[in-house]
Design an enzyme around this catalytic site. Structure first.
Site, PDB file in Angstrom:
ATOM      1  N   ASP A  63       5.736   0.096   3.278  1.00  0.00           N
ATOM      2  CA  ASP A  63       6.127  -0.772   4.148  1.00  0.00           C
ATOM      3  C   ASP A  63       5.656  -2.013   3.427  1.00  0.00           C
ATOM      4  O   ASP A  63       5.256  -1.724   1.481  1.00  0.00           O
ATOM      5  CB  ASP A  63       5.137  -1.102   5.671  1.00  0.00           C
ATOM      6  CG  ASP A  63       3.317  -0.856   5.505  1.00  0.00           C
ATOM      7  OD1 ASP A  63       2.935  -1.568   4.300  1.00  0.00           O
ATOM      8  OD2 ASP A  63       2.907   0.303   5.667  1.00  0.00           O
ATOM      9  N   ASP A  78       1.110  -1.181   0.314  1.00  0.00           N
ATOM     10  CA  ASP A  78      -0.277  -0.053  -0.033  1.00  0.00           C
ATOM     11  C   ASP A  78       1.193   1.603   0.388  1.00  0.00           C
ATOM     12  O   ASP A  78       0.719   1.971  -0.662  1.00  0.00           O
ATOM     13  CB  ASP A  78      -0.774   0.039   1.195  1.00  0.00           C
ATOM     14  CG  ASP A  78      -0.221   0.038   2.317  1.00  0.00           C
ATOM     15  OD1 ASP A  78       0.926  -0.771   3.104  1.00  0.00           O
ATOM     16  OD2 ASP A  78      -0.573   1.085   3.232  1.00  0.00           O
ATOM     17  N   TYR A 137      -5.844  -0.566   8.109  1.00  0.00           N
ATOM     18  CA  TYR A 137      -7.513   0.364   7.620  1.00  0.00           C
ATOM     19  C   TYR A 137      -8.594   0.464   7.685  1.00  0.00           C
ATOM     20  O   TYR A 137      -9.647  -1.147   7.262  1.00  0.00           O
ATOM     21  CB  TYR A 137      -6.760  -0.450   6.501  1.00  0.00           C
ATOM     22  CG  TYR A 137      -5.592   1.330   5.624  1.00  0.00           C
ATOM     23  CD1 TYR A 137      -5.787   1.748   5.387  1.00  0.00           C
ATOM     24  CD2 TYR A 137      -4.892  -0.398   5.559  1.00  0.00           C
ATOM     25  CE1 TYR A 137      -4.896   2.487   4.367  1.00  0.00           C
ATOM     26  CE2 TYR A 137      -3.487   0.155   5.345  1.00  0.00           C
ATOM     27  CZ  TYR A 137      -3.700   1.617   4.778  1.00  0.00           C
ATOM     28  OH  TYR A 137      -2.277   2.464   4.055  1.00  0.00           O
ATOM     29  N   GLU A 162       5.373   9.954   3.226  1.00  0.00           N
ATOM     30  CA  GLU A 162       5.028   8.582   2.632  1.00  0.00           C
ATOM     31  C   GLU A 162       4.123   8.592   1.673  1.00  0.00           C
ATOM     32  O   GLU A 162       3.483   9.255   1.273  1.00  0.00           O
ATOM     33  CB  GLU A 162       4.504   7.503   3.769  1.00  0.00           C
ATOM     34  CG  GLU A 162       4.063   6.510   3.426  1.00  0.00           C
ATOM     35  CD  GLU A 162       3.745   5.474   4.256  1.00  0.00           C
ATOM     36  OE1 GLU A 162       3.165   5.545   5.101  1.00  0.00           O
ATOM     37  OE2 GLU A 162       3.477   3.673   4.708  1.00  0.00           O
TER      38      GLU A 162
END
Ligand code: NAG
Length: 503
Positions: free
Chosen positions: A95, A92, A244, A481
């Site tokens: 990571d 995603d 999430y 990120e």
């Protein structure tokens, strides 16, 4: 954790004021650096880069035509914990976990980008379809390998986040998570249904057999979502749902999944179902969590473009969303920075900007096709109004902003050098074949102050804060990120702008 930031904190208001003052004097210089002679950034170039980004997020066995060569094969035994094949798909962000819920949203938005704006992508449409297919292949495996079960994640996220490791080296537990009749997850299943249905339309002409398999899987997964209702984060155990969790509940995914199946199948039983959901909550954000705005725009398509008056309530709700984000609208609930960026959250703000910009350009298209206009309590809104706001947001992302900084890696003169991304910040397997362990990654690379060795072209980071400030600090995951669900809607947006503002 020591700050790596060369930029002073902007937490005090006096410092913030100084920054704004500095900013004003920089604007013209930065604009001349990033704006082409014809007055806007090179959208076609940005489009190619945004699509390429997805290659750097790939998990599984990489194909011979992989162009992002600092990545190698990874996660080749994913699924083995449940005796299934769950290799492939996308990480995603920075990571190495495969979170099925945002991965499905990413695939839906990439598909929608191709469906609405693929005609403006020219030769790049092939790469965009390949990006859809990488997600759709994985979701098809996740949805069909065990009847009645949808796999919604691979990788223990807590163990993963305690390490700074390349995906190619990862040695943390690859736990498998699933929803089913006994472990309901209407949010994850509704989103997977949306993704599979949307992707089926992308491949309808190019590969009808594949499209048929995607659509059949979409129907089955939607049935699971409707028949066995619940939130996946309440059902699956482990912490993966905590990362999430669908804070908005699952009704929005039931609406969104049904809306996509209505378009893909033309079966009006989905129309009856989605009208029965009857949710009229006002929203001013569209994201991997809350899909109401997206579903309403999608259904408004049918009202405006196909003239289906049964969808009129959704058109009105879609327009209510735009009235909540347009500057100067009496019903606006949206903040803008001094530099003109939509500001929705201190965490990964650009994801909300790209998703809203996608809806703006897409609705502008519907309005233009149907010669429709509306008003926000007296403020007239035309296709041009929406297009102008989307252009302003995308231009900001691409460098037309107070910092003169592009928030897309490798686009323009200045862009983020220290993105919060394991594979980008650690040396590639090709350049450093020896294993880099969990903690070694932190010590030798995460805390290092230099630029990331691997340029993750097309990555769009979380973006600047409410003061238009961006410290370019690897540890600052909220701003540094990149994620797939930030980039996916931008793909459609850039295609629209590239086709509209030709040089
Ligand atoms: C339409 O969908 C409903 C519900 O999934 C199903 O029962 C019905 O058979 C479908 N109709 C057609 C023509 O496919």
């Amino acid at each position: 954790m020591a700050s790596l930031s060369p930029t002073p904190s902007t937490s005090s208001s006096s410092q913030a004021l100084v920054i704004v003052a500095v900013v004003v004097s920089v604007v013209s210089v930065s604009c001349s650096q990033v704006v082409a002679a014809d007055g806007h950034p090179d959208y076609a170039d940005a489009l190619g880069k945004a699509i390429l980004f997805f290659q750097g997020q790939r998990s599984g066995q990489l194909p011979p035509d992989q162009a992002v060569t600092w990545r190698s094969n990874s996660g080749l035994s994913d699924g083995s914990a449940a005796n299934v094949d769950l290799t492939g798909g996308y990480y995603d962000g920075g990571d190495n976990v495969k979170f099925g819920f945002p991965m499905a949203f990413t695939t839906t938005m990439l598909s929608w980008s191709v469906l609405e704006h693929g005609g403006k992508m020219k030769a790049r449409v092939h790469d965009a379809r390949a990006a859809v297919r990488w997600g759709a292949d994985y979701l098809l495996k996740a949805a069909t390998q065990t009847p009645g079960t949808l796999y919604v994640g691979v990788g223990d996220p807590d163990a993963d986040h305690r390490c700074w490791e390349r995906p190619e080296d990862m040695d943390t537990p690859r736990a498998v998570y699933a929803v089913s009749a006994s472990a309901p997850g209407s949010d994850a299943a509704g989103e997977a249904a949306a993704a599979l249905a949307a992707a089926s339309m992308v491949f309808k002409a190019a590969d009808p057999t594949y499209a048929g398999r995607l659509l059949a899987a979409a129907r089955d997964v939607m049935e699971l979502a409707v028949r066995h209702q619940g939130k996946y984060s309440d059902s699956i155990g482990g912490d993966i749902g905590a990362y999430y969790q669908s804070y908005s509940g699952y009704k929005d995914e039931l609406l969104w999944g049904s809306a996509w199946l209505l378009w893909a199948t033309k079966n009006t039983s989905y129309l009856g179902y989605l009208c029965s959901l009857g949710d009229s909550d006002g929203v001013d954000m569209f994201s991997w969590d809350n899909k109401l705005a997206g579903a309403r725009v999608l259904l408004a398509r049918r009202a405006l473009v196909n003239g289906d008056t049964r969808l009129e309530p959704f058109r009105q709700q879609a327009e209510d969303f735009f009235c909540r984000i347009l500057p100067g609208s009496p019903s606006s609930t949206t903040q803008y920075t001094a530099g003109g960026l939509m500001h929705k959250s201190g965490y990964a703000n650009l994801q909300y900007v790209t998703s809203a910009s996608f809806l703006l350009t897409t609705y502008a298209k519907y309005m233009a096709v149907s010669r429709h206009t509306f008003s926000c309590q007296g403020l007239p809104v035309t296709a041009k109004t929406l297009r102008a706001l989307a252009k302003k947001q995308v231009d900001y992302i691409l460098g037309v902003n107070p910092q003169g900084m592009s928030y897309m890696v490798n686009f323009g003169a200045r862009w983020p050098q220290r993105i919060h991304h394991r594979a980008s910040s650690l040396p590639s397997v090709a350049s450093h074949p020896a294993h880099i362990g969990c903690q070694e990654g932190f010590q030798s690379f995460f805390y290092a102050s230099g630029a990331n060795p691997n340029v993750h072209t097309g990555a769009v980071v979380g973006g600047p804060d409410e003061n238009d400030a961006f410290p370019d600090d690897r540890a600052d995951y909220a701003r540094s990120e990149p994620t797939t669900y930030t980039a996916a809607p931008l793909v459609g947006c850039l295609a629209y702008l590239a086709g509209t503002y030709r040089s």
